[in-house]
Motif scaffolding. Structure first.
Motif, mmCIF file in Angstrom:
data_model
loop_
_atom_site.group_PDB
_atom_site.id
_atom_site.type_symbol
_atom_site.label_atom_id
_atom_site.label_comp_id
_atom_site.label_asym_id
_atom_site.label_seq_id
_atom_site.Cartn_x
_atom_site.Cartn_y
_atom_site.Cartn_z
ATOM 1 N N LEU A 132 0.814 -1.218 0.000
ATOM 2 C CA LEU A 132 0.000 0.000 0.000
ATOM 3 C C LEU A 132 0.845 1.263 0.000
ATOM 4 O O LEU A 132 0.484 2.265 -0.623
ATOM 5 C CB LEU A 132 -0.935 0.006 1.216
ATOM 6 C CG LEU A 132 -2.146 -0.927 1.153
ATOM 7 C CD1 LEU A 132 -2.989 -0.786 2.410
ATOM 8 C CD2 LEU A 132 -2.983 -0.651 -0.072
ATOM 9 N N VAL A 133 1.969 1.230 0.695
ATOM 10 C CA VAL A 133 2.855 2.392 0.739
ATOM 11 C C VAL A 133 4.096 2.166 -0.119
ATOM 12 O O VAL A 133 4.515 3.060 -0.857
ATOM 13 C CB VAL A 133 3.276 2.711 2.190
ATOM 14 C CG1 VAL A 133 4.247 3.890 2.227
ATOM 15 C CG2 VAL A 133 2.044 3.030 3.038
ATOM 16 N N SER A 134 4.672 0.975 -0.051
ATOM 17 C CA SER A 134 5.906 0.715 -0.802
ATOM 18 C C SER A 134 5.698 0.854 -2.301
ATOM 19 O O SER A 134 6.623 1.248 -3.032
ATOM 20 C CB SER A 134 6.432 -0.684 -0.474
ATOM 21 O OG SER A 134 5.478 -1.677 -0.798
ATOM 22 N N SER A 135 4.503 0.559 -2.794
ATOM 23 C CA SER A 135 4.250 0.701 -4.226
ATOM 24 C C SER A 135 4.312 2.152 -4.665
ATOM 25 O O SER A 135 4.597 2.447 -5.830
ATOM 26 C CB SER A 135 2.877 0.111 -4.577
ATOM 27 O OG SER A 135 1.842 0.813 -3.907
ATOM 28 N N GLU A 136 4.043 3.077 -3.717
ATOM 29 C CA GLU A 136 4.144 4.495 -4.053
ATOM 30 C C GLU A 136 5.595 4.884 -4.351
ATOM 31 O O GLU A 136 5.854 5.778 -5.162
ATOM 32 C CB GLU A 136 3.615 5.348 -2.895
ATOM 33 C CG GLU A 136 2.212 5.016 -2.424
ATOM 34 C CD GLU A 136 1.136 5.522 -3.369
ATOM 35 O OE1 GLU A 136 1.487 6.137 -4.394
ATOM 36 O OE2 GLU A 136 -0.050 5.271 -3.094
ATOM 37 N N HIS A 137 6.540 4.179 -3.707
ATOM 38 C CA HIS A 137 7.957 4.422 -4.007
ATOM 39 C C HIS A 137 8.324 3.871 -5.377
ATOM 40 O O HIS A 137 9.012 4.528 -6.166
ATOM 41 C CB HIS A 137 8.835 3.785 -2.931
ATOM 42 C CG HIS A 137 8.789 4.483 -1.614
ATOM 43 N ND1 HIS A 137 9.515 5.634 -1.353
ATOM 44 C CD2 HIS A 137 8.110 4.200 -0.465
ATOM 45 C CE1 HIS A 137 9.298 6.032 -0.113
ATOM 46 N NE2 HIS A 137 8.446 5.181 0.453
ATOM 47 N N SER A 138 7.886 2.655 -5.660
ATOM 48 C CA SER A 138 8.271 2.019 -6.917
ATOM 49 C C SER A 138 7.678 2.730 -8.125
ATOM 50 O O SER A 138 8.283 2.756 -9.197
ATOM 51 C CB SER A 138 7.841 0.543 -6.910
ATOM 52 O OG SER A 138 6.435 0.438 -6.750
ATOM 53 N N ILE A 163 -7.657 -0.849 3.932
ATOM 54 C CA ILE A 163 -7.240 -2.237 4.103
ATOM 55 C C ILE A 163 -8.158 -2.964 5.086
ATOM 56 O O ILE A 163 -8.372 -4.179 4.969
ATOM 57 C CB ILE A 163 -5.762 -2.327 4.562
ATOM 58 C CG1 ILE A 163 -5.232 -3.742 4.333
ATOM 59 C CG2 ILE A 163 -5.598 -1.935 6.012
ATOM 60 C CD1 ILE A 163 -5.372 -4.242 2.921
ATOM 61 N N ILE A 164 -8.745 -2.239 6.039
ATOM 62 C CA ILE A 164 -9.743 -2.860 6.919
ATOM 63 C C ILE A 164 -10.967 -3.281 6.104
ATOM 64 O O ILE A 164 -11.507 -4.381 6.274
ATOM 65 C CB ILE A 164 -10.144 -1.894 8.044
ATOM 66 C CG1 ILE A 164 -8.970 -1.684 9.001
ATOM 67 C CG2 ILE A 164 -11.361 -2.422 8.809
ATOM 68 C CD1 ILE A 164 -9.236 -0.639 10.083
ATOM 69 N N LEU A 165 -11.393 -2.418 5.197
ATOM 70 C CA LEU A 165 -12.540 -2.733 4.338
ATOM 71 C C LEU A 165 -12.255 -3.945 3.459
ATOM 72 O O LEU A 165 -13.097 -4.846 3.325
ATOM 73 C CB LEU A 165 -12.906 -1.523 3.474
ATOM 74 C CG LEU A 165 -13.441 -0.292 4.216
ATOM 75 C CD1 LEU A 165 -13.635 0.866 3.236
ATOM 76 C CD2 LEU A 165 -14.750 -0.611 4.918
ATOM 77 N N LEU A 239 0.758 -3.503 6.567
ATOM 78 C CA LEU A 239 0.816 -2.060 6.307
ATOM 79 C C LEU A 239 2.062 -1.448 6.928
ATOM 80 O O LEU A 239 2.732 -0.614 6.304
ATOM 81 C CB LEU A 239 -0.442 -1.392 6.863
ATOM 82 C CG LEU A 239 -0.504 0.135 6.717
ATOM 83 C CD1 LEU A 239 -0.514 0.548 5.253
ATOM 84 C CD2 LEU A 239 -1.739 0.685 7.441
ATOM 85 N N MET A 240 2.385 -1.867 8.152
ATOM 86 C CA MET A 240 3.595 -1.358 8.801
ATOM 87 C C MET A 240 4.840 -1.721 8.007
ATOM 88 O O MET A 240 5.729 -0.885 7.802
ATOM 89 C CB MET A 240 3.703 -1.929 10.218
ATOM 90 C CG MET A 240 4.945 -1.475 10.973
ATOM 91 S SD MET A 240 5.267 -2.427 12.473
ATOM 92 C CE MET A 240 5.679 -4.028 11.781
#
Length: 330
Positions: A132-138, A163-165, A239-240
């Motif tokens: 969810l976050v690491s893909s923003e870097h790639s 991600i809860i949903l 997520l962490m």
């Protein structure tokens, strides 16, 4: 001030566009029929072996086999403890004249969720949550994302809500597909079948003083809630990892290794008492409903819930602390 709704909506759209949810659903649609077929073959083999569809013959044979193995010096003591508990449980159901594995769509769904909560469902969740976050870097969108006039905590909160949903959606779809597909073979009945819960393992004995029957639909709801909570903890930890590690492949590899090691440790750590504080050893919450022997002495449902809650809370705190202070230039 930007509200969370458009941010959550944007995150949900991004998750859907990656088509990983579709992949997860296709995997479920492909594997569940295989497990249904395997369960059908087990029923056919039992019919050949015992010459009857009477479940009592299978339970009596199970008691005989396990009792014989308990007296063998070649069987490890850990296996003997497990089989002693299983003998007591099997005899309990025989005495109450209730088949704990009556073949129907509801029973199949219940057993599938019970066995999938330790590894299969967490892997499905990890596929969605680990980038969810690491893909923003790639993709190079991290700078655009964090330089928008929106507080960073809101951006991460939108990802957390998303991600809860999707965790809820995956667990729900798993249960629905299990019921719909297995019901074709076993029928869609079984909702009002009695299921006993409240077994408490004390050493190698099973305390049945708190056991009471509930209809299977209520038992399934309780089991669903425990499966959902285990999946949610895996989601927030994924997520962490996505926040901490910029490489999607490295993050997914780390979570994959941790989840698989948890399955191995669950079968090997009975003498390592401090391992009960590891989150992956506590994922199988549904085992406590059936009275299964815990992997480590001293573990019970409240303990495992507290351990998972602590890991989940620590993961959320660490994610927000790191994300709000992230250096996007390096």
């Amino acid at each position: 001030m930007v509200s969370l709704y458009p941010l959550v909506k944007n995150e949900c759209i991004k998750i859907v566009k990656k088509k990983r949810l579709l992949v997860v659903l296709l995997i479920l649609a492909a594997l569940i029929p295989m497990f249904t077929f395997a369960q059908m073959k087990v029923a056919q083999n039992n019919l050949k072996q015992f010459g009857t569809k009477d479940w009592r013959a299978e339970q009596r044979q199970k008691i005989t086999d396990y009792t014989r193995s308990i007296g063998s010096a070649r069987v490890p003591e850990e296996w003997k403890q497990f089989r002693r508990v299983e003998v007591i449980l099997a005899q309990y159901y025989l005495d109450k004249d209730v088949n704990p594995a009556e073949p129907n769509g509801v029973t199949f769904t219940r057993e599938f969720l019970k066995n999938a909560v330790g590894l299969f469902i967490p892997l499905m969740i990890m596929v969605i949550a680990s980038d969810l976050v690491s893909s923003e870097h790639s993709t190079g969108t991290i700078k655009l994302l964090l330089t928008r006039p929106v507080e960073r905590w809101k951006i991460l909160m939108s990802k957390l809500i998303s991600i809860i949903l999707f965790t809820s959606l995956i667990v729900t779809c798993t249960a629905l597909l299990c019921y719909l597909i297995s019901g074709i073979v076993f029928g869609y009945g079984g909702w009002d079948m009695p299921i006993f819960f409240g077994f408490k393992v004390v050493g190698t004995e099973v305390d049945t003083s708190y056991v009471r029957p509930v209809e299977q639909w209520l038992y399934l709801i309780m089991e669903f809630g425990l499966v959902w909570y285990s999946a949610l903890i895996v989601a927030v930890m994924s997520l962490m990892v996505s926040v901490m590690i910029r490489s999607t492949a490295a993050g997914m590899g780390l979570m994959l290794a941790v989840l698989i090691s948890g399955t191995i440790l669950t079968n090997m750590v009975s003498s390592w008492e401090t391992a009960k504080y590891l989150f992956m050893v506590n994922l199988r919450l549904t085992d406590y409903l059936t009275g299964s022997l815990p992997p480590i002495k001293g573990m019970d449902l409240p303990f495992s819930l507290m351990v998972l809650t602590a890991w989940g809370a620590a993961s959320i705190i660490a994610s927000f602390v790191v994300f709000t202070k992230k250096d996007i230039l390096n």
